[in-house]
Design a protein around this motif. Structure first.
Motif, PDB file in Angstrom:
ATOM      1  N   ILE A   1       1.110   5.601  -0.124  1.00 25.62           N
ATOM      2  CA  ILE A   1       0.087   6.730  -0.278  1.00 25.62           C
ATOM      3  C   ILE A   1       0.681   7.936  -0.763  1.00 25.62           C
ATOM      4  O   ILE A   1       1.943   8.323  -0.436  1.00 25.62           O
ATOM      5  CB  ILE A   1      -0.601   7.109   1.251  1.00 25.62           C
TER       6      ILE A   1
ATOM      7  N   SER B   1      -7.373   4.720  -5.415  1.00 25.39           N
ATOM      8  CA  SER B   1      -8.452   5.777  -4.869  1.00 25.39           C
ATOM      9  C   SER B   1      -7.587   7.012  -4.627  1.00 25.39           C
ATOM     10  O   SER B   1      -6.945   7.194  -3.871  1.00 25.39           O
ATOM     11  CB  SER B   1      -8.923   5.188  -3.579  1.00 25.39           C
TER      12      SER B   1
ATOM     13  N   LYS C   1      -5.570  13.146  -1.631  1.00 28.77           N
ATOM     14  CA  LYS C   1      -4.431  12.131  -1.813  1.00 28.77           C
ATOM     15  C   LYS C   1      -4.914  11.101  -2.425  1.00 28.77           C
ATOM     16  O   LYS C   1      -6.104  10.794  -2.832  1.00 28.77           O
ATOM     17  CB  LYS C   1      -4.451  11.873  -0.174  1.00 28.77           C
TER      18      LYS C   1
ATOM     19  N   ILE D   1      -4.344   6.529  -2.725  1.00 30.03           N
ATOM     20  CA  ILE D   1      -3.860   5.405  -2.056  1.00 30.03           C
ATOM     21  C   ILE D   1      -3.879   4.352  -3.233  1.00 30.03           C
ATOM     22  O   ILE D   1      -4.921   3.956  -3.826  1.00 30.03           O
ATOM     23  CB  ILE D   1      -5.076   4.955  -0.925  1.00 30.03           C
TER      24      ILE D   1
ATOM     25  N   GLN E   1      -2.774   0.464  -4.015  1.00 31.75           N
ATOM     26  CA  GLN E   1      -2.659  -0.970  -3.516  1.00 31.75           C
ATOM     27  C   GLN E   1      -1.752  -1.455  -5.017  1.00 31.75           C
ATOM     28  O   GLN E   1      -2.393  -1.581  -6.075  1.00 31.75           O
ATOM     29  CB  GLN E   1      -3.964  -1.548  -3.419  1.00 31.75           C
TER      30      GLN E   1
ATOM     31  N   ARG F   1       0.813  -1.104  -0.145  1.00 31.02           N
ATOM     32  CA  ARG F   1      -0.081   0.169   0.151  1.00 31.02           C
ATOM     33  C   ARG F   1       0.919   1.306   0.065  1.00 31.02           C
ATOM     34  O   ARG F   1       1.800   1.418   0.837  1.00 31.02           O
ATOM     35  CB  ARG F   1      -0.851   0.144   1.249  1.00 31.02           C
TER      36      ARG F   1
END
Length: 72
Positions: free
Chosen positions: A4, A33, A40, A42, A44, A2
């Motif tokens: 960010i 996302s 921001k 995110i 994966q 993950r």
């Protein structure tokens, strides 16, 4: 894995959706996302992805939607 990232100069939720659609097509991205309100993103991604190569692809996708938006 993950990851960010902070978005700068993201102007609208519609642009965020367009960016998500483009970024989702990158081979190593499992999900993405982007929050317009939080500015921001995110991601994966597959564990074996190279972060610099990924970031280049993400930045190209973002720039193709909005040249003023940047990923930090």
């Amino acid at each position: 894995m993950r990851l960010i990232y902070r978005m700068e100069n993201l102007d609208c939720a519609h642009c965020a959706q367009k960016m998500e659609d483009k970024i989702a097509k990158l081979e190593v991205v499992e999900s993405v996302s982007i929050s317009f309100m939080a500015q921001k993103m995110i991601l994966q991604v597959k564990d074996d992805c190279e972060k610099e190569t990924l970031l280049e692809g993400v930045r190209a996708a973002v720039s193709s939607v909005d040249k003023h938006c940047t990923v930090k």
